[in-house]
Write a protein that holds these residues in place. Structure first.
Motif, PDB file in Angstrom:
ATOM      1  N   ILE D  19      14.223  -9.160  -3.300  1.00 45.13           N
ATOM      2  CA  ILE D  19      15.535  -9.134  -4.103  1.00 45.13           C
ATOM      3  C   ILE D  19      15.783 -10.062  -5.059  1.00 45.13           C
ATOM      4  O   ILE D  19      16.338  -9.806  -6.167  1.00 45.13           O
ATOM      5  N   VAL D  20      15.010 -11.403  -5.059  1.00 47.69           N
ATOM      6  CA  VAL D  20      15.087 -12.163  -5.934  1.00 47.69           C
ATOM      7  C   VAL D  20      14.431 -11.486  -7.491  1.00 47.69           C
ATOM      8  O   VAL D  20      14.827 -11.643  -8.391  1.00 47.69           O
ATOM      9  N   ALA D  21      13.393 -10.958  -7.220  1.00 52.42           N
ATOM     10  CA  ALA D  21      12.748 -10.087  -8.231  1.00 52.42           C
ATOM     11  C   ALA D  21      13.650  -8.905  -8.865  1.00 52.42           C
ATOM     12  O   ALA D  21      13.441  -8.682 -10.056  1.00 52.42           O
ATOM     13  N   ALA D  22      14.473  -8.547  -8.067  1.00 53.86           N
ATOM     14  CA  ALA D  22      15.302  -7.114  -8.610  1.00 53.86           C
ATOM     15  C   ALA D  22      16.483  -7.838  -9.382  1.00 53.86           C
ATOM     16  O   ALA D  22      16.917  -7.132 -10.124  1.00 53.86           O
ATOM     17  N   ASN D  23      16.715  -9.142  -9.598  1.00 56.49           N
ATOM     18  CA  ASN D  23      17.877  -9.600 -10.087  1.00 56.49           C
ATOM     19  C   ASN D  23      17.538  -9.253 -11.836  1.00 56.49           C
ATOM     20  O   ASN D  23      18.664  -9.446 -12.543  1.00 56.49           O
ATOM     21  N   GLY D  24      16.461  -8.998 -12.085  1.00 58.34           N
ATOM     22  CA  GLY D  24      16.401  -8.828 -13.650  1.00 58.34           C
ATOM     23  C   GLY D  24      16.794  -7.459 -13.891  1.00 58.34           C
ATOM     24  O   GLY D  24      17.006  -7.193 -15.014  1.00 58.34           O
ATOM     25  N   GLN D  25      16.896  -6.409 -12.985  1.00 60.35           N
ATOM     26  CA  GLN D  25      17.484  -5.051 -13.528  1.00 60.35           C
ATOM     27  C   GLN D  25      18.669  -5.001 -13.778  1.00 60.35           C
ATOM     28  O   GLN D  25      19.477  -5.947 -13.340  1.00 60.35           O
ATOM     29  N   ASP D  26      19.059  -4.180 -14.683  1.00 62.39           N
ATOM     30  CA  ASP D  26      20.424  -4.283 -15.052  1.00 62.39           C
ATOM     31  C   ASP D  26      21.388  -2.876 -15.179  1.00 62.39           C
ATOM     32  O   ASP D  26      22.076  -2.760 -16.066  1.00 62.39           O
ATOM     33  N   THR D  27      21.037  -2.143 -14.442  1.00 68.57           N
ATOM     34  CA  THR D  27      21.822  -1.022 -14.104  1.00 68.57           C
ATOM     35  C   THR D  27      22.439  -0.730 -13.021  1.00 68.57           C
ATOM     36  O   THR D  27      22.301  -1.151 -11.955  1.00 68.57           O
ATOM     37  N   ALA D  28      24.018   0.033 -13.046  1.00 66.53           N
ATOM     38  CA  ALA D  28      24.714  -0.040 -11.871  1.00 66.53           C
ATOM     39  C   ALA D  28      24.646   1.005 -11.055  1.00 66.53           C
ATOM     40  O   ALA D  28      23.864   2.069 -11.169  1.00 66.53           O
ATOM     41  N   TYR D  29      25.227   0.868  -9.755  1.00 62.66           N
ATOM     42  CA  TYR D  29      25.114   1.841  -8.680  1.00 62.66           C
ATOM     43  C   TYR D  29      23.665   2.260  -8.381  1.00 62.66           C
ATOM     44  O   TYR D  29      22.668   1.447  -8.173  1.00 62.66           O
ATOM     45  N   ASP D  30      23.226   3.750  -8.393  1.00 63.98           N
ATOM     46  CA  ASP D  30      21.825   3.768  -8.088  1.00 63.98           C
ATOM     47  C   ASP D  30      21.123   4.440  -9.406  1.00 63.98           C
ATOM     48  O   ASP D  30      20.036   5.199  -9.144  1.00 63.98           O
ATOM     49  N   GLY D  31      21.607   3.842 -10.386  1.00 62.93           N
ATOM     50  CA  GLY D  31      20.826   4.592 -11.559  1.00 62.93           C
ATOM     51  C   GLY D  31      19.614   3.796 -12.069  1.00 62.93           C
ATOM     52  O   GLY D  31      19.211   4.050 -13.090  1.00 62.93           O
ATOM     53  N   ASP D  32      19.343   2.468 -11.361  1.00 58.44           N
ATOM     54  CA  ASP D  32      18.428   1.634 -11.691  1.00 58.44           C
ATOM     55  C   ASP D  32      16.912   2.181 -11.513  1.00 58.44           C
ATOM     56  O   ASP D  32      16.788   3.202 -10.523  1.00 58.44           O
ATOM     57  N   ALA D  33      15.973   1.340 -11.830  1.00 58.85           N
ATOM     58  CA  ALA D  33      14.578   1.942 -11.940  1.00 58.85           C
ATOM     59  C   ALA D  33      14.099   2.060 -10.464  1.00 58.85           C
ATOM     60  O   ALA D  33      13.448   2.757  -9.838  1.00 58.85           O
ATOM     61  N   ARG D 225      29.628  11.823  -0.406  1.00 56.81           N
ATOM     62  CA  ARG D 225      30.359  10.993   0.828  1.00 56.81           C
ATOM     63  C   ARG D 225      30.020   9.645   0.846  1.00 56.81           C
ATOM     64  O   ARG D 225      30.892   8.806   1.205  1.00 56.81           O
ATOM     65  N   ARG D 226      28.768   9.261   0.293  1.00 58.49           N
ATOM     66  CA  ARG D 226      28.415   7.765   0.170  1.00 58.49           C
ATOM     67  C   ARG D 226      29.561   7.141  -0.584  1.00 58.49           C
ATOM     68  O   ARG D 226      30.204   5.975  -0.374  1.00 58.49           O
ATOM     69  N   LYS D 227      29.850   7.644  -1.829  1.00 57.79           N
ATOM     70  CA  LYS D 227      30.792   7.065  -2.746  1.00 57.79           C
ATOM     71  C   LYS D 227      32.135   6.916  -1.911  1.00 57.79           C
ATOM     72  O   LYS D 227      32.921   5.940  -2.058  1.00 57.79           O
ATOM     73  N   LEU D 232      28.667   2.776  -1.956  1.00 55.05           N
ATOM     74  CA  LEU D 232      27.861   2.918  -3.041  1.00 55.05           C
ATOM     75  C   LEU D 232      27.925   1.590  -3.416  1.00 55.05           C
ATOM     76  O   LEU D 232      28.644   1.394  -4.200  1.00 55.05           O
ATOM     77  N   ALA D 233      26.755   0.648  -3.452  1.00 53.17           N
ATOM     78  CA  ALA D 233      26.796  -0.529  -3.868  1.00 53.17           C
ATOM     79  C   ALA D 233      26.822  -0.628  -5.349  1.00 53.17           C
ATOM     80  O   ALA D 233      26.238   0.293  -6.106  1.00 53.17           O
ATOM     81  N   SER D 234      27.467  -1.379  -5.961  1.00 53.10           N
ATOM     82  CA  SER D 234      27.455  -1.485  -7.295  1.00 53.10           C
ATOM     83  C   SER D 234      26.174  -1.997  -7.878  1.00 53.10           C
ATOM     84  O   SER D 234      25.857  -1.899  -9.319  1.00 53.10           O
ATOM     85  N   LYS D 235      25.569  -2.898  -6.902  1.00 51.57           N
ATOM     86  CA  LYS D 235      24.371  -3.231  -7.854  1.00 51.57           C
ATOM     87  C   LYS D 235      23.294  -2.846  -6.670  1.00 51.57           C
ATOM     88  O   LYS D 235      22.711  -3.635  -5.885  1.00 51.57           O
ATOM     89  N   GLY D 236      22.984  -1.664  -6.720  1.00 49.00           N
ATOM     90  CA  GLY D 236      22.364  -0.928  -5.807  1.00 49.00           C
ATOM     91  C   GLY D 236      20.922  -1.324  -5.847  1.00 49.00           C
ATOM     92  O   GLY D 236      20.039  -1.091  -4.881  1.00 49.00           O
ATOM     93  N   ARG D 237      20.332  -1.937  -6.693  1.00 45.18           N
ATOM     94  CA  ARG D 237      18.852  -2.181  -6.891  1.00 45.18           C
ATOM     95  C   ARG D 237      18.413  -3.208  -5.825  1.00 45.18           C
ATOM     96  O   ARG D 237      17.187  -3.373  -5.681  1.00 45.18           O
ATOM     97  N   PHE D 238      19.584  -3.848  -5.253  1.00 44.77           N
ATOM     98  CA  PHE D 238      19.044  -4.873  -4.320  1.00 44.77           C
ATOM     99  C   PHE D 238      18.795  -4.369  -3.119  1.00 44.77           C
ATOM    100  O   PHE D 238      18.007  -4.842  -2.333  1.00 44.77           O
ATOM    101  N   LEU D 239      19.612  -2.968  -2.990  1.00 54.05           N
ATOM    102  CA  LEU D 239      19.115  -2.457  -1.720  1.00 54.05           C
ATOM    103  C   LEU D 239      17.843  -1.685  -1.776  1.00 54.05           C
ATOM    104  O   LEU D 239      17.045  -1.479  -0.994  1.00 54.05           O
TER     105      LEU D 239
END
Lengths: 333, 333, 333, 333
Positions: D19-33, D225-227, D232-239
Motif C-alpha cells: 500500500i505504501v509503495a502504491a502511493n507513487g501511482q497516479d491514475t484513477a479508478y482501475d486504469g493504473d498499472a 455493476r461495480r461502478k 469502484l474505488a477512485s484510487k483503485g491502485r491501493f486495492l
C-alpha cells in the motif's frame, strides 16, 4: 369435468351484469363513482374504517400489501408452502425490491405463533442479518386449511409485540369465512391483521381482487405503488363494479358455500385418503397413479400433487349434482 | 360532455359481447384457447411472426417491453414529454430496476434520428456513464402527432446501427394508423420496431392491451416478468377475448377513424388556436381562462394543459353529431 | 504533470501513517475503537449531534444518503450536470430502487431556490407523477463553483417547507470550506442540510469517505443499507483511521487550501479564458485544440471538457511551485 | 486472546508495504498499472484466461458474481447455512434485484450434486415458479469443511448440464487450497466454476478481495455493476496492490497454512467435542456454558454458536505458540 382450479371457473352472473352496467360510467382510473364507493362498502362489511384498492390479481394484492409493510432490506415470515413463496414467480421480491421471505414449517401449511416466536428469537438485531418486518399467512391455506380467529389473534398479538406487520393472503378468504361462520372482522383486524388480500376472482369474479388495508395510512404509499406497477387500470370502474357486485347480497359468501359444500362431499367420499382436513374448497387426497388414471378416464380433470397425491378444487359453479359423480367415483375406487 | 380523456370512454359493444362469450372458456392464466390464438391473429395483422402478451394496462405493456430491451444499468432514450417519463409514476424505473430515461427534445413530442444520434455521440463507453440500450417513441405522440413510416425507419436504422432496441408506445396506435393509411407493418417492424405496446383500451377496449414482440425471442423473459409483476390474470381468457374482438372486422380501425374525424372537426374549428397539427384524436389549442370557462359553462369537460392551453380528446364513441356542438362553440369564441 | 484529476493524487502522509497505526486494532466491521470515535469527532467539527458512517467511495456516500431520504417511487431534484446524474453509472437509481432524478438547470452547475420552487409547482400530487422527496446539491459544484451559506439556506428553507430532504454531495466539501472561510456548520445543518457526503479521498485520503447525517435517525436504515450494499468493510478500522487522521490538526483544510491556491494561480493565468469563476480546485477554461496540444506537449496532462474547453484540477499535493509552470504556460498561449 | 474472527486480524506486512509503495501511482479508478496487471497475474495462478476485479468486500464479490449469472426473476441454489443467505444483510437480493435464494441442506454446510439434482427436478418450467439460474457454494464452507475437486466437479457438471452458472464463495479459499494441496485450478474452472470470490482480507489483506471470472465475458457487465454499486474505488491502485502482494511469493498460501495449522492443533485438543471435521481454520466444538465461561476467564475470546457450541477461528497471524495455550485449556476442560 373441471376440478383442477377455481381459477378456471366462469365469472358469475352478478359480476357480468355489473360489468355491463358499469359501461355507462365515464371517469378514468379510480376517480369514478364505483371506485369511490369501495371504502365505505368494505367498511360496512368489516365494521371498521378501511382503505380498499382494486387490483387485477391476487399476486398484485399480496405484493402491494407486503411492500407497504416491509422495506427492501427487510424480511417477511411466511410458511414454506406459501403462495407468495412458491407460485408468484418471485413477485414479492420484485415489489419489495428484494425483501427476503423467511420460511417456516407447520402442519397444513399453517403457521403458529410459537413457531414464529422461536424463529424470531434466532435473529440478532445487527446489520448482517435480514430483520423481519412482516408476517404473511394464507386464509384458507395452500393445503385447504383454515385459521380460526384465535389462531390468527395469537399471531397478531405476536406481530404487534414484535413490531411486525401482519398480512393475510385471502385468495380463498370467502371459503374460510363460509367455513368458520364468523364475521370477516373476527379473523382479520380484530385478530391483528393489517392488510388483507381479499380474493374474488376464484370465487366468481372476473378480473378484480380487493386489497383491504385496516390501517388506512398504509394505503397512501400503496396507491403510488399500484400505479408504478402498471396496475392502475384506466377504466377502473369495471374492476370496482365486480367487487361491489360480489358484496351485494353476499354473493361472495353464497358462492363460497357452494364450493365448500362440494369439497365436503368429496372429503366424505375420500375418507382415509385425505391428506389434510377439508375446511374450504380444496381436497388433497392420496391416489395411486392407476387410480388417478381411472378417474381421468371418467372425465375428471385435476392436478397431481406430488407423488401419490392429487388436488381437487371445487368452484362456486359446481353444486352437489355436479360434484356427486366425482364423489361416487372416488368412493368406488 | 366528455372531452377530457379517451380513457373515460365506454367499452364498445364488440368487446362486451366477447367478454360475455368468453365466460364459457375454462382454463386458467393464458392457457385458454383465446389466449393461444393471439400470436397467430396478430401475425396476420402484421404480416410477420410475432409473440403477443395481453396485459391490463398500457404502462404494463410499455414497461415489460423496456425491460426486455434494457438491463438495470442501462438507459432508454425518449422524449422529455414521453408518457413513460411523465405519466407512469416511475413504472419504467420500477420494471427495469432503475434504468435511466434519457430525455431529448423535439417538436410535437417527436424524436428524430439526428437528435438521437447527436445525443448518443456524447456518451463515452465507460462505466461512469449509463449506456443507452433502447429508444422509445410514442405513436401517436403525447402532442397528438404521428410518425411517418420514414421517420420511424430513420430511427430504426439508427437504433440497429447502435445496437439499441426500439420500442413504440402505441397507446393510440390505432389513431396513428387511421391517420397514416399505411399498414401496421409499415410503421413497426418494417421500420425497425422491436416491440409495440398496442393500445386498445382508449379505443373501445375494457381492460386489455397487447404487447407485441416482433422479435419473438424477447417474449420469453417478458412472460416471466409479466407473472412476476402480478400482471398474469388468472382468467386471462377475458383479456384475450377483448383483443380478438377488436381485431375482428377491424373494429380497432373503425373506432379510431371516428375519433380522428371528431378531432379533425375540432381542429378546423380551432384554426389558429392550434398548438400542434392534429393528426390523431387529440387537439391542443390556446384558450384563455375566460374562454375555457365559457366552454365549460356550456357543458364541455376537458383538461387545461399548461398556462393558456387546453387539451380536447375525442373518443371512439363520439361521432360527428356528438362533436359538432363543441366545434361550433370553439368557432364561436 | 497530472492535472486531470484529484482522484489520481496520492494519499497524504497522515493518512498512510494512520493506516499503519490502525493495524494494531482487532475488532471487525465497525465495532472497533476508531470507528466508534467517529460520531463524537465529527460532532466536534460540526457543533451538533451527528451519525457518521465510513464508506469506500463518494458514490456510495451519495447513494446511501439519498436512499435514506427518498423511497423507490419518489424523485430527487438535482442539477442536470450533477455527478449523481452523469458520473455514477446509475448508482442512485440502483440504491434507491428506481427513484427518478429530476434535472434542473442553473449557472455553474448550481441550483437556486426559485428554480426548484418553480419546478415543484409543476408537480401535481397524483399517482401518475413521480413525487419529489429530496434535493441534492454539490458543494463545490461540478463546475468548481461554491454555494454560499445563504444560497444553501434558501434551498434548505424551501426543502423544509416542501417536506423534502436535502443532501449535499461534498466530494470537494473541504475545498468549498477553504474558499468560504465559514464553519462546516454554516453551510450544512445550519442551512438545512440533512446529510452530507463529506469527501476525503480526492483531498489526500486513500479509501474512505464520511457520510454525515445531521438527522441521526436517518443513519439507522443507512447502516442496514451499507451492509446490504457490500460496503461494510470487515476491517473497518482502516477506514475510520483515515477519516480521523484527516480531521486531526485540520489536515483536510490545509490540504484543500493548497489545492485551491493552485487553482487560483491557474485562474489568474487563464484570465478571459475562464468558463466559470474559480472558487475551489477546478479550473474550466477555453482552449483550442492546438492550444491544448501545445500544453500537453509540455507535459501537462488534463481532460478536454466538451468542444473547445478543458478542465484542470489541482490536488492537495500540488503546491505553488508545482503549479507555476502550468500557469506560465497558459499565460504564454 | 482473539479467536472470534479472522476478520479482526491485522493486515500482513507485505500488504501494508504494498500500500505504501502504491502511493507513487497516479491514475484513477482501475486504469493504473497495478490494476491492469491483475488479469495476467491471476491467469498465471490459475493457468487460464481470467478477468479479475478488485472489490472492497467479500459480500460485494459474491453479489457481483451472482448478478452476472442470474437475472432478477431467477433463482440461486445455495446451502441453507450459506453466508450469502445468512450473513450479508440481503445483499444478494439487492444486487440481483430480487432473485430468490433456494435453500438446500447438507452436512457440514456442503451441497452435493444429487441433492441439487433432486431439487431441480421439482421445478416446473413455468412462469409461476422461479427458475434457477445459478448455484453458489462456499469453499471452505461456513462449517469449516472443504469441497474436494471431485465434489466440485460433480456439481459443476450438473450445473453445466442444467445451464446454471456456478459461483464459489471463496472467503476462505486460501485455507481450502492449503488443506487440499491441489492447484487453484483443480477446484475451480477445471471443476466447472464460472466465478470465484477469492478472499484475501481474512487471510492478511486489508481492504481488497478479488472477483475472478473464468468466463471473462461475464466481467463486462460486472464492471458496470461495480461502478453502479459505488464499489469502484477512485484510487483503485491501493486495492490492486494488496492482491498482488498477497500473490507474490505465495503469501496467501503461507498465511493460510499457519491458520490451518493452528486450527488443527485446536481440533486435536477438542477431540470428541468437534461438531465438524476441521479442514480449514475454523473449529466448531461442543462446550457447555460453564466451559465456555472458563475459557473466557482465561482470556480466550470467541463466539458461541447456537446452544452448547462455540466457534474458534485461527487467523494468519496466530502461530503454534499463540494457539497452544488455548489448545491446552481445551484439553484441560
Amino acid at each position: 369435468m373441471r376440478f383442477f382450479s377455481d381459477n378456471a371457473a366462469p365469472a358469475c352472473p352478478a359480476v357480468l351484469d355489473a360489468i355491463v352496467a358499469a359501461n355507462g360510467q365515464d371517469t378514468a382510473y379510480d376517480g369514478d363513482a364505483l371506485s369511490r364507493r369501495l371504502d365505505a362498502r368494505f367498511a360496512d362489511l368489516f365494521g371498521c374504517e378501511v382503505a380498499v384498492l382494486w387490483v387485477p390479481s391476487g399476486t398484485a394484492a399480496n405484493c402491494l400489501a407486503l411492500t407497504a409493510m416491509c422495506p427492501p432490506h427487510g424480511g417477511i415470515v411466511c410458511h414454506a408452502e406459501a403462495h407468495i413463496q412458491n407460485d408468484e414467480g418471485g413477485a414479492p421480491e420484485f415489489y419489495t425490491h428484494g425483501a427476503k421471505l423467511m420460511l417456516l414449517d407447520g402442519d397444513g401449511a399453517k403457521l403458529d405463533a410459537p413457531t414464529i416466536d422461536a424463529f424470531l428469537s434466532t435473529i440478532r438485531d445487527d446489520v448482517h442479518q435480514v430483520q423481519p418486518h412482516a408476517v404473511s399467512i394464507t386464509q384458507a391455506t395452500e393445503a385447504g386449511r383454515v385459521y380460526t380467529p384465535d389462531e390468527v389473534a395469537a399471531i397478531g398479538a405476536l406481530a404487534k409485540a414484535r413490531n411486525l406487520g401482519l398480512h393475510m393472503d385471502g385468495a380463498r378468504f370467502a371459503n374460510a369465512i363460509a367455513h368458520l361462520g364468523c364475521t370477516p372482522a373476527d379473523v382479520t383486524w380484530q385478530a391483528g391483521v393489517d392488510a388483507l388480500s381479499f380474493g374474488f376472482i376464484k370465487n366468481g369474479g372476473m378480473s378484480a381482487e380487493a386489497l383491504v388495508f385496516f390501517r388506512p395510512e398504509l394505503a397512501k404509499v400503496a396507491r403510488y405503488r399500484r400505479k408504478r406497477a402498471g396496475l392502475l387500470a384506466s377504466k377502473g370502474r369495471f374492476l370496482a363494479a365486480q367487487l361491489l357486485a360480489m358484496l351485494d347480497g353476499d354473493v361472495w359468501l353464497a358462492n363460497a358455500r357452494v364450493a365448500n359444500a362440494g369439497a365436503a362431499m368429496l372429503a366424505q367420499a375420500a375418507g382415509d385418503r385425505l391428506v389434510h382436513a377439508v375446511e374450504a374448497n380444496e381436497v388433497f387426497l392420496r391416489l395411486t397413479a392407476d387410480e388417478a388414471a381411472a378417474l381421468r378416464a371418467q372425465g375428471f380433470d385435476f392436478y397431481d400433487w406430488g407423488v401419490g397425491q392429487a388436488r381437487l378444487v371445487v368452484a362456486w359453479d359446481q353444486d352437489a349434482a355436479t360434484v356427486a359423480p366425482l364423489a361416487q367415483a372416488i368412493a368406488a375406487l
